[in-house]
Design an enzyme around this catalytic site. Structure first.
Site, PDB file in Angstrom:
ATOM      1  N   ASN A 279       0.872  -1.180   0.000  1.00 57.21           N
ATOM      2  CA  ASN A 279       0.000   0.000   0.000  1.00 57.21           C
ATOM      3  C   ASN A 279       0.907   1.228   0.000  1.00 57.21           C
ATOM      4  OD1 ASN A 279      -1.771   2.067   0.572  1.00 57.21           O
ATOM      5  ND2 ASN A 279      -2.254   1.359   2.650  1.00 57.21           N
TER       6      ASN A 279
ATOM      7  N   LYS B 250       0.077   4.318  -0.268  1.00 53.17           N
ATOM      8  CA  LYS B 250      -0.529   5.533   0.316  1.00 53.17           C
ATOM      9  C   LYS B 250      -0.273   6.729  -0.615  1.00 53.17           C
ATOM     10  CE  LYS B 250       0.050   3.308   4.708  1.00 53.17           C
ATOM     11  NZ  LYS B 250       0.159   3.384   6.148  1.00 53.17           N
TER      12      LYS B 250
ATOM     13  N   HIS C 242      -9.374   1.326   5.238  1.00 50.63           N
ATOM     14  CA  HIS C 242      -8.046   1.507   5.846  1.00 50.63           C
ATOM     15  C   HIS C 242      -8.154   2.476   7.020  1.00 50.63           C
ATOM     16  CE1 HIS C 242      -3.907   2.738   6.441  1.00 50.63           C
ATOM     17  NE2 HIS C 242      -3.579   1.584   5.898  1.00 50.63           N
TER      18      HIS C 242
ATOM     19  N   GLU D 116      -6.446   4.883   7.963  1.00 50.96           N
ATOM     20  CA  GLU D 116      -6.264   6.310   7.641  1.00 50.96           C
ATOM     21  C   GLU D 116      -7.549   6.896   7.058  1.00 50.96           C
ATOM     22  OE1 GLU D 116      -2.654   5.669   5.474  1.00 50.96           O
ATOM     23  OE2 GLU D 116      -1.711   5.119   7.360  1.00 50.96           O
TER      24      GLU D 116
ATOM     25  N   GLU E 249      -5.141  -4.697  10.888  1.00 55.06           N
ATOM     26  CA  GLU E 249      -4.086  -3.695  11.018  1.00 55.06           C
ATOM     27  C   GLU E 249      -4.311  -2.869  12.275  1.00 55.06           C
ATOM     28  OE1 GLU E 249      -2.230  -2.716   6.985  1.00 55.06           O
ATOM     29  OE2 GLU E 249      -4.047  -1.526   7.083  1.00 55.06           O
TER      30      GLU E 249
ATOM     31  N   GLY F 271       2.811   2.421  10.582  1.00 57.87           N
ATOM     32  CA  GLY F 271       3.762   3.512  10.359  1.00 57.87           C
ATOM     33  C   GLY F 271       4.511   3.933  11.606  1.00 57.87           C
TER      34      GLY F 271
ATOM     35  N   SER G 110       3.692  -1.955  10.227  1.00 56.56           N
ATOM     36  CA  SER G 110       5.153  -1.997  10.356  1.00 56.56           C
ATOM     37  C   SER G 110       5.773  -3.356   9.998  1.00 56.56           C
ATOM     38  CB  SER G 110       5.582  -1.561  11.762  1.00 56.56           C
ATOM     39  OG  SER G 110       5.143  -0.230  12.001  1.00 56.56           O
TER      40      SER G 110
HETATM   41  P1  PGA Z   1       3.095   0.382   7.480  1.00 54.16           P
HETATM   42  O1  PGA Z   1       1.608   0.559   6.863  1.00 54.16           O
HETATM   43  O2  PGA Z   1       3.642  -0.916   6.930  1.00 54.16           O
HETATM   44  O3  PGA Z   1       3.871   1.586   6.978  1.00 54.16           O
HETATM   45  O4  PGA Z   1       2.951   0.364   8.957  1.00 54.16           O
HETATM   46  C1  PGA Z   1       0.746  -0.539   6.748  1.00 54.16           C
HETATM   47  C2  PGA Z   1      -0.573  -0.113   6.191  1.00 54.16           C
HETATM   48  O5  PGA Z   1      -1.042   0.998   6.515  1.00 54.16           O
HETATM   49  O6  PGA Z   1      -1.202  -0.859   5.423  1.00 54.16           O
END
Ligand code: PGA
Length: 254
Positions: free
Chosen positions: A9, A11, A97, A99, A169, A175, A215
């Site tokens: 992903n 983003k 997601h 976010e 998640e 992140g 992460s």
């Molecule tokens: P990340 O993001 O691997 O940077 O923690 C995962 C995601 O949001 O799908």
């Protein structure tokens, strides 16, 4: 046996030119993978979908979108519809997601409308669910995941579930460099599988792919992916570099 799924992903990262450079390099790397034991997917920003499709060519790479509206067209400034995505050959999408939920205030009701629209248009959906740090610290994490899944999948029948991959998640792990321990992740994946048994049946619970995100890096991927109920990973930061994303893909291949 559930086929593994590794998704990247991106983003809000990469221009079309940067995406092209990534794909040219990444497609060369995944050519070396034999067999069909893993799905490999990339979810670039909308503007890079065309170039990623074009340069992934006949490779095994699946290309999907990070979000979409639930209507086919209309007065929805700034939105992209399932019809538009289909027109560029895209039929995979990430929905729900964290976010989108937390920064853009998407509700379970809205996510449910999107899931329904996606399935009507024959999309495959990566449905993301996850609890916040506070919800985990106050032991509400199981209730939160149950509520998200039951609401987001309301009115989705057993046939629709064939096209759903669930991504667990935890918000606090996205992140942040903090990963759920393989044991904690496995426990939640098992819980989700049990929920599916109640919501659908044991056959579906057995077949549904549940992937982990938060992460995931080359250094920790294997310890998560060896767990019985962890069927893959959704990778943010570490999917921006072709070598590190490839190393994560490789960690599911014996
Ligand atoms: P990340 O993001 O691997 O940077 O923690 C995962 C995601 O949001 O799908």
């Amino acid at each position: 046996m559930r086929r593994k799924f590794i998704g990247g992903n991106w983003k809000m990262n990469k221009t079309p030119d940067q995406a092209k450079e990534f794909v040219i390099s990444f497609v060369e790397k995944i050519k070396t993978i034999e067999g069909n034991s893993v799905d490999i997917a990339l979810f670039p920003p909308f503007l890079a979908l065309n170039v990623v499709k074009e340069y992934s060519g006949e490779s095994r790479l699946i290309v999907g979108a990070q979000n979409m509206h639930y209507k086919d067209s209309g007065a929805f400034t700034g939105e992209i519809s399932p019809v538009m995505l289909n027109s560029v050959g895209v039929n995979w999408v990430i929905l729900g997601h964290s976010e989108r939920r937390h920064i853009f205030r998407e509700s379970n009701e809205l996510i449910n409308l999107k899931v329904k629209a996606a399935l009507e248009h024959n999309f495959h959906v990566i449905l993301c669910v996850g609890e916040t740090e506070e919800e985990r610290l106050t032991s509400k994490h199981y209730d939160v995941i149950k509520e998200q899944l039951e609401s987001d999948l309301a009115d989705i029948d057993a046939k629709g579930i064939n096209n759903i991959v669930v991504a667990y998640e935890p918000v606090w792990a996205i992140g942040t460099g903090k990963t759920a321990t393989p044991e904690d992740a496995e426990e939640m994946h098992r819980y989700i599988r049990r929920l599916f048994e109640g919501m659908y049946n044991s056959d579906i619970a057995d077949k549904v792919r549940i992937i982990y995100g938060g992460s995931v890096k080359p250094a920790n991927a294997k310890s998560l992916l060896v767990k019985e109920d962890i069927d893959g990973a959704l990778v943010g930061g570490a999917s921006l570099n072709p070598q590190s994303f490839f190393e994560i893909v490789n960690s599911v291949i014996d």
